[in-house]
Design a protein around this motif. Structure first.
Motif, short mmCIF file in Angstrom:
data_model
loop_
_atom_site.label_atom_id
_atom_site.label_comp_id
_atom_site.label_asym_id
_atom_site.label_seq_id
_atom_site.Cartn_x
_atom_site.Cartn_y
_atom_site.Cartn_z
N ARG A 248 0.87 -1.19 0.00
CA ARG A 248 0.00 0.00 0.00
C ARG A 248 0.90 1.22 0.00
NH1 ARG A 248 -2.40 -3.49 3.64
NH2 ARG A 248 -4.52 -4.11 3.12
N PRO A 249 1.32 1.65 -1.18
CA PRO A 249 2.34 2.71 -1.25
C PRO A 249 1.92 4.03 -0.62
CG PRO A 249 2.18 1.57 -3.32
CD PRO A 249 1.02 1.10 -2.50
N THR A 250 0.64 4.29 -0.51
CA THR A 250 0.25 5.56 0.12
C THR A 250 0.33 5.49 1.63
OG1 THR A 250 -2.04 4.83 0.09
CG2 THR A 250 -1.31 6.19 -1.76
N GLN A 251 0.53 4.33 2.12
CA GLN A 251 0.59 4.18 3.57
C GLN A 251 2.04 4.18 4.02
OE1 GLN A 251 -0.39 0.37 5.65
NE2 GLN A 251 -2.20 1.54 6.20
N ILE A 462 -3.96 -4.92 -5.23
CA ILE A 462 -4.37 -4.72 -6.62
C ILE A 462 -5.89 -4.91 -6.77
CG2 ILE A 462 -4.12 -5.64 -8.97
CD1 ILE A 462 -1.23 -6.28 -8.30
N LEU A 463 -6.42 -5.83 -6.02
CA LEU A 463 -7.86 -6.12 -6.17
C LEU A 463 -8.67 -5.59 -4.99
CD1 LEU A 463 -7.74 -9.79 -7.54
CD2 LEU A 463 -7.66 -7.65 -8.78
N GLU A 464 -8.07 -4.77 -4.19
CA GLU A 464 -8.75 -4.28 -2.99
C GLU A 464 -9.96 -3.42 -3.40
OE1 GLU A 464 -6.36 -1.65 -0.69
OE2 GLU A 464 -7.16 -2.41 1.20
N ASN A 465 -11.03 -3.65 -2.74
CA ASN A 465 -12.27 -2.87 -2.96
C ASN A 465 -12.88 -3.04 -4.36
OD1 ASN A 465 -11.99 -1.82 -0.37
ND2 ASN A 465 -10.61 -0.23 -1.14
N LEU A 466 -12.51 -4.07 -5.06
CA LEU A 466 -13.08 -4.29 -6.39
C LEU A 466 -14.18 -5.36 -6.34
CD1 LEU A 466 -9.94 -4.37 -8.73
CD2 LEU A 466 -11.35 -2.44 -8.07
N GLY A 467 -15.24 -5.13 -7.09
CA GLY A 467 -16.30 -6.13 -7.21
C GLY A 467 -16.13 -6.90 -8.51
N VAL A 481 0.09 -22.43 -13.20
CA VAL A 481 0.68 -21.51 -12.21
C VAL A 481 1.37 -22.34 -11.12
CG1 VAL A 481 0.22 -19.63 -10.59
CG2 VAL A 481 -1.19 -19.90 -12.65
N PRO A 482 2.67 -22.14 -10.99
CA PRO A 482 3.33 -22.86 -9.90
C PRO A 482 2.88 -22.35 -8.53
CG PRO A 482 4.86 -21.35 -10.93
CD PRO A 482 3.60 -21.31 -11.76
N LEU A 483 3.22 -23.15 -7.53
CA LEU A 483 2.71 -22.81 -6.19
C LEU A 483 3.29 -21.53 -5.63
CD1 LEU A 483 2.69 -26.34 -4.52
CD2 LEU A 483 0.72 -24.99 -5.23
N ASP A 484 4.52 -21.18 -6.05
CA ASP A 484 5.12 -19.97 -5.49
C ASP A 484 4.70 -18.71 -6.22
OD1 ASP A 484 6.40 -20.68 -7.75
OD2 ASP A 484 8.43 -20.26 -7.05
N ARG A 485 3.77 -18.80 -7.11
CA ARG A 485 3.23 -17.63 -7.79
C ARG A 485 1.81 -17.39 -7.28
NH1 ARG A 485 7.90 -17.23 -8.36
NH2 ARG A 485 9.01 -16.75 -10.31
N GLU A 486 1.42 -16.13 -7.35
CA GLU A 486 0.20 -15.75 -6.66
C GLU A 486 -0.95 -15.60 -7.65
OE1 GLU A 486 -0.84 -12.55 -3.11
OE2 GLU A 486 0.82 -12.19 -4.48
N VAL A 487 -1.98 -16.35 -7.42
CA VAL A 487 -3.18 -16.22 -8.25
C VAL A 487 -4.10 -15.22 -7.58
CG1 VAL A 487 -5.20 -17.42 -9.18
CG2 VAL A 487 -3.01 -18.58 -9.09
N LEU A 488 -4.36 -14.11 -8.29
CA LEU A 488 -5.21 -13.08 -7.68
C LEU A 488 -6.69 -13.33 -7.97
CD1 LEU A 488 -3.11 -9.86 -8.45
CD2 LEU A 488 -3.00 -11.37 -6.46
N LEU A 489 -6.95 -13.79 -9.16
CA LEU A 489 -8.35 -14.00 -9.56
C LEU A 489 -8.50 -15.42 -10.10
CD1 LEU A 489 -11.19 -12.71 -10.07
CD2 LEU A 489 -10.37 -12.12 -12.34
N PHE A 528 -8.89 -1.23 -11.28
CA PHE A 528 -7.87 -2.28 -11.29
C PHE A 528 -6.55 -1.74 -11.84
CE2 PHE A 528 -5.79 -5.24 -14.26
CZ PHE A 528 -5.26 -6.13 -13.36
N LEU A 529 -6.67 -1.00 -12.94
CA LEU A 529 -5.45 -0.46 -13.55
C LEU A 529 -4.75 0.51 -12.60
CD1 LEU A 529 -6.25 0.18 -17.31
CD2 LEU A 529 -4.66 -1.45 -16.32
N HIS A 530 -5.54 1.36 -11.93
CA HIS A 530 -4.96 2.34 -11.00
C HIS A 530 -4.22 1.64 -9.86
CE1 HIS A 530 -4.67 5.94 -8.54
NE2 HIS A 530 -5.11 5.20 -7.50
N GLN A 531 -4.87 0.66 -9.30
CA GLN A 531 -4.25 -0.03 -8.16
C GLN A 531 -3.07 -0.88 -8.62
OE1 GLN A 531 -8.17 -0.16 -5.29
NE2 GLN A 531 -7.45 -2.05 -6.10
N ALA A 532 -3.14 -1.40 -9.80
CA ALA A 532 -2.00 -2.15 -10.30
C ALA A 532 -0.80 -1.24 -10.53
CB ALA A 532 -2.40 -2.85 -11.62
N MET A 533 -1.07 -0.04 -11.02
CA MET A 533 0.02 0.93 -11.20
C MET A 533 0.65 1.30 -9.86
SD MET A 533 0.67 1.68 -14.28
CE MET A 533 1.55 3.18 -14.07
#
Lengths: 678, 313
Positions: A248-251, A462-467, A481-489, A528-533
């Motif tokens: 959370r770069p703003t924090q 990245i996906l915070e507060n998204l519906g 996807v290997p186990l050490d990679r993160e599946v977001l969706l 999504f794009l904003h938070q990913a950036m």
């Protein structure tokens, strides 16, 4: 009182005294065999006795010379038994080197309202006054550097003026350079070239709070003049850091550690301010710390904690702040009573402004994606065709978005978002009909049809507060996807968004073409794009600048100066010790002058990256005001005298006392025999 | 307090005669000098017999006193005929009576007086003998009493020179005995001797019950009191040293003392205050106080100091 001797076995002496002295008095009472004398009347004698006894309960023992002498004898023997020892300062020799510590800890106000440096100067001037006729001395002031304030001279006035010139700094203290300088100066002294000359006297006026004292060595008779009181108290900020939350770069997370160098455990309230404005932290996890004295042993800590109801130590605080701009965060403690050192009561940290991001969209044309990128309020979002991309091979973008295009050229370092394509070189692979063990690129990609959303990581930045529950895509690539990679969706048929972090690059892989989905029509897409950036680009570069130590040299690259003003002629540095106008040379690095004092410095005009500079002590060695008993030197063995731990000579008093006792015994014998003959 | 110069602390007392504690009470040389003295009284005291002193009473003598009107029965020999010739009225001439003087010598014979060198008791015996001698040779009525815890001895009234040997013998036989109970002794003395007269009390006045209770019987009123306090040089300048147990000679009371300079100083201050209080008490009641050390020769006391203080003339 330094002249007062310490008793090495005073407990045994007190016990012996408690037994022997009353025994002597009782013996005297028992020994009294009164001669009977007839008088006409005891009337007036009784009255006289009563009158005297009103003021003297031990009238019977008054003026008894023998008893008095025996008591004195006994007390002298008891004192000798207690083995009193005192340390004394030997007078200076013919050649003396005066080393005066002017580091931060010497500003402690524990010398009856004076700083330790002032006390050191006073003692040094006393030493100059006691120099023998023809004796020479030199003065060196030291902190982490050493400064020869006065070369060898026999003139006391010059020496005293040099001592007066020494100024207090907030720098750390390292005696090694001072010893090296003293050695060098002594070698140049003509007095030392004579044969059979005594090694020089090295007088070190310091509180012993030094960096690596064991590494220091000097040739000479080192006398450590310990300055400071062991009962002083000091609360210090010994660590302060602030960093933006990676996710959370703003924090901004602020962490501080405090230390108590006093004698008692204390609860210390702390105060946080941003750009000079105090902020209310009463709702934070803790707005005060509870500190054990650093000098406590482990057993003392355990004893304290074993007491019922005792408070446990908590020496650190951390706060979380939302900060989207540049700021100076200041943390200070409010327990300034009985705090002898003020310079370490607070610390500053500079949080730089958010970085200006640069973004490149590589697409053949995607209306929705272009509109979404433009909505990010980025200064210069660039959109290019794949052919142009391959031709230009850009490397200076923070984030590159590839829309259904797998490039031939990919910068080694960077952040990337992939729509509908899986990059090469990542652990996340495209599933093919050849099976998971087939080499990359072989076989045909498996495409999933009509994929809905199963679930997503709602707490990921990245996906915070998204519906995303209603997201649907007609076609999506199947990913391995290997186990050490993160599946977001997670889609109903496979992963849809994967975060793949490589050592030098971060890939956010979206397994479908947005044009094949209903996502562009939903608000969650630009979000999504904003938070990913924010996550990909901002988080990496938003760490705060490190604070500087007093005396540290700051070199500013010329490119930074040119960013401020291409024709910059001078820079004004404003700090706790005033303003300084610094001319800018035409070539070479620009070096700021040494900042001796703690506090906040600023440049005018503001030089990018150096607008504000925080100078803090943050040094447990300097903040620890308990004077060290150890002599700060590993003296070579060829020197004659090393001195003891306190830097003074040790004087045993017991045999002097025994000698006086013998004299008293002789007097007592004389009185006794004289009485017998009378 | 009248301190006789020879006993002032710091001064060496005059050389004492050869053993003042031995020898006769009165030797002829002293008696010859005492013959020239007489007992004086500042009060007009009534006597019992015809004597050589003027009395307040009217009587027969050569001293004219007053006139009064003649009344029938008066002795015609005392009518002043010269006045009758001038005034034609009868006046009777009155003359002062001449009577004897009662002299009481109260001698302290308690054990505390047997102390010191020269001995206090011997000294007081000699003073008493000298005073008695003066009284007897001048035809005064002399009574000598010894007092300690009561009235232990009494000569009864004696008059005339021929009683001197009886008086001296009586004094010689007195021995120090018993404690001082001056109150009882003086009370009994006052009861037995009601005639007015000069009363000389010879004592050290170390009375634990307080001298006031005894002296009040003989101070003022019918007696012209002379209180003579005799102390030994050892009591004025104690030569004690070390840790001692002081035994009171009268009642064997023991006081443990360690002699120190402050103690000696305090003792002297108390002695001085004690003597001063005795003097004030006696003087306030019209008596005369006289202090002496036994280091002073008794004839010097009698022939000089007692004359100066008006007891002898």
């Amino acid at each position: 009182m330094s002249w007062f001797p310490t008793f090495t076995s005073w407990q045994a002496g007190l016990i012996a005294g408690a037994l022997v002295i009353p025994a002597l008095l009782v013996l005297y009472f028992l020994k009294l065999r009164r001669k009977e004398v007839a008088v006409g009347s005891t009337l007036l004698w009784r009255k006289a006795i009563q009158d005297l006894q009103v003021n003297a309960p031990f009238q019977k023992l008054r003026r008894n010379l023998l008893l008095l002498l025996q008591l004195i004898l006994l007390l002298l023997l008891l004192l000798a038994y207690m083995r009193p020892v005192s340390n004394y300062t030997p007078p200076p020799g013919k050649t003396t080197v005066i080393l005066i510590d002017c580091s931060a800890s010497m500003a402690a106000l524990d010398q009856e309202g004076k700083t330790r440096l002032e006390e050191a100067k006073r003692q040094a001037k006393e030493l100059v006054d006691s120099m023998p006729s023809g004796g020479t001395a030199m003065v060196i002031a030291f902190h982490d550097k050493a400064d020869p304030v006065q070369p060898f001279t026999a003139d006391p006035l010059l020496l005293k003026q040099a001592i007066d010139r020494i100024k207090q700094t907030d720098r750390p203290s390292d005696i090694k350079l001072a010893y090296q300088l003293a050695d060098a100066q002594v070698n140049f002294n003509p007095e030392q070239l004579r044969a059979n000359v005594e090694p020089p006297d090295i007088r070190v006026y310091t509180d012993g709070r030094l960096l690596n004292p064991d590494d220091a060595a000097v040739k000479g008779n080192v006398t450590y003049q310990k300055i400071g009181s062991g009962q002083s108290g000091n609360i210090a900020v010994v660590a302060l850091s602030a960093k933006r939350n990676f996710e959370r770069p703003t924090q901004v997370q602020v962490f501080a550690r405090l230390a108590n160098y006093g004698t008692e455990p204390l609860a210390v309230p702390v105060q946080l301010s941003i750009d000079g404005e105090k902020i209310d932290i009463s709702t934070a996890r803790a707005d005060e710390v509870f500190l054990y004295p650093e000098r406590w042993t482990e057993k003392q800590r355990q004893d304290w904690e074993a007491k019922p109801g005792s408070r446990r130590a908590d020496d650190s605080v951390d706060f979380k702040l939302d900060l989207t701009r540049a700021a100076v965060i200041r943390l200070e403690h409010l327990k300034t009573k009985d705090d002898v050192l003020a310079a370490d009561n607070s610390a500053n940290v500079v949080v730089p402004p958010p970085k200006e991001l640069s973004l490149l969209l590589v697409t053949d044309g995607n209306y929705f994606l272009q509109r979404a990128v433009q909505s990010l309020a980025i200064k210069s979002p660039d959109v290019t065709q794949p052919a142009d991309y391959e031709a230009k091979k850009p490397t200076n973008y923070d984030v590159i978005i590839f829309d259904n295009y797998k490039p031939k050229f990919l910068p080694e370092i960077g952040n990337y978002i992939w729509f509908g394509v899986v990059p090469d070189g990542t652990k996340t692979r495209l599933a093919t009909d050849e099976g998971p063990t087939a080499p990359p690129g072989s076989g045909n990609a498996i495409v999933l049809d009509d994929v809905g959303v199963l679930d997503w990581k709602r707490d990921h930045p990245i996906l915070e507060n998204l519906g995303l529950g209603r997201l649907y895509t007609a076609k999506a690539l199947k990913l391995n996807v290997p186990l050490d990679r993160e599946v977001l969706l997670d889609g109903l048929k496979g992963p849809l968004i994967v975060l793949d972090r490589a050592p030098k690059a971060t890939h956010l892989i979206v397994a479908f073409d947005v044009m094949q989905s209903n996502w562009p029509l939903k608000p969650s897409f630009p979000m999504f794009l904003h938070q990913a950036m924010q996550y990909l680009a901002v988080g990496q570069t938003m760490d705060v600048r490190q604070s500087l130590r007093p005396g540290e040299v700051v070199r500013i690259p010329r490119s930074k100066l040119q960013q401020a003003d291409i024709n910059l002629k001078s820079v004004t540095l404003t700090g706790p010790d005033g303003k300084k106008e610094l001319p800018v040379t035409d070539a070479g690095e620009f070096v700021l002058p040494v900042m001796e004092k703690v506090g906040l410095y600023s440049t005018e005009p503001a030089i990018p990256g150096y607008e504000k500079l925080a100078v803090n002590i943050l040094d447990p060695v300097e903040s620890n005001v308990l004077p060290s008993d150890k002599i700060p030197a590993a003296v070579p063995t060829d020197t004659t005298d090393q001195g003891n731990a306190a830097g003074k000579r040790r004087l045993e008093w017991w045999w002097w006392l025994a000698l006086v006792a013998l004299g008293v015994l002789m007097i007592e014998w004389w009185v006794y025999t004289r009485r017998v003959h009378m | 307090m009248t301190v006789i110069p020879s006993t002032t602390p710091g001064r060496t007392p005059p050389p004492a005669p050869v053993d003042p504690d031995s020898g006769p009470l009165l030797d002829p040389t002293v008696m010859a000098r005492l013959d020239q003295l007489d007992v004086m009284s500042r009060k007009m005291l009534a006597g019992k017999l015809k004597g050589e002193r003027r009395s307040k009473r009217r009587g027969q003598s050569v001293e004219f006193a007053d006139y009064r009107n003649y009344t029938i029965g008066d002795d015609l020999r005392f009518i002043d005929w010269n006045i009758y010739a001038r005034l034609d009225r009868l006046f009777l001439k009155l003359f002062l009576e001449e009577e004897d003087l009662a002299m009481y010598i109260v001698l302290d014979v308690s054990k505390s007086s047997d102390y010191g060198k020269p001995n206090k008791f011997r000294y007081m015996q000699r003073v008493a003998a000298a005073l008695g001698y003066i009284g007897l040779v001048n035809h005064n009525r002399v009574v000598l009493c010894g007092v300690s815890d009561g009235l232990v001895a009494d000569t009864g009234a004696m008059r005339g020179r021929r009683k001197v040997s009886q008086l001296v013998s009586f004094i010689e036989k007195l021995q120090p005995m018993g404690p001082s109970h001056m109150a009882e002794a003086c009370r009994r003395f006052a009861l037995q001797h009601r005639s007015k007269g000069v009363c000389v009390v010879l004592s050290d006045f170390f009375v634990k019950e307080g001298f006031e209770s005894g002296l009040r019987y003989v101070a003022g009123g019918k007696y012209d009191l002379f209180a003579v306090q005799c102390l030994a040089p050892q009591e004025l300048e104690p030569d004690l040293q070390g840790d001692l147990k002081l035994r009171d000679m009268e009642d064997d009371d023991l006081a443990e003392v360690s002699i120190t300079q402050p103690l000696i100083k305090q003792y002297k201050a108390n002695l001085n205050a004690y003597c001063l209080s005795l003097k004030e008490y006696v003087t306030r009641r019209g008596g005369t106080y006289l202090f002496t050390s036994t280091a002073v020769p008794f004839d010097t006391l009698v022939l000089n100091y007692l004359r100066e203080r008006g007891l002898l003339g």
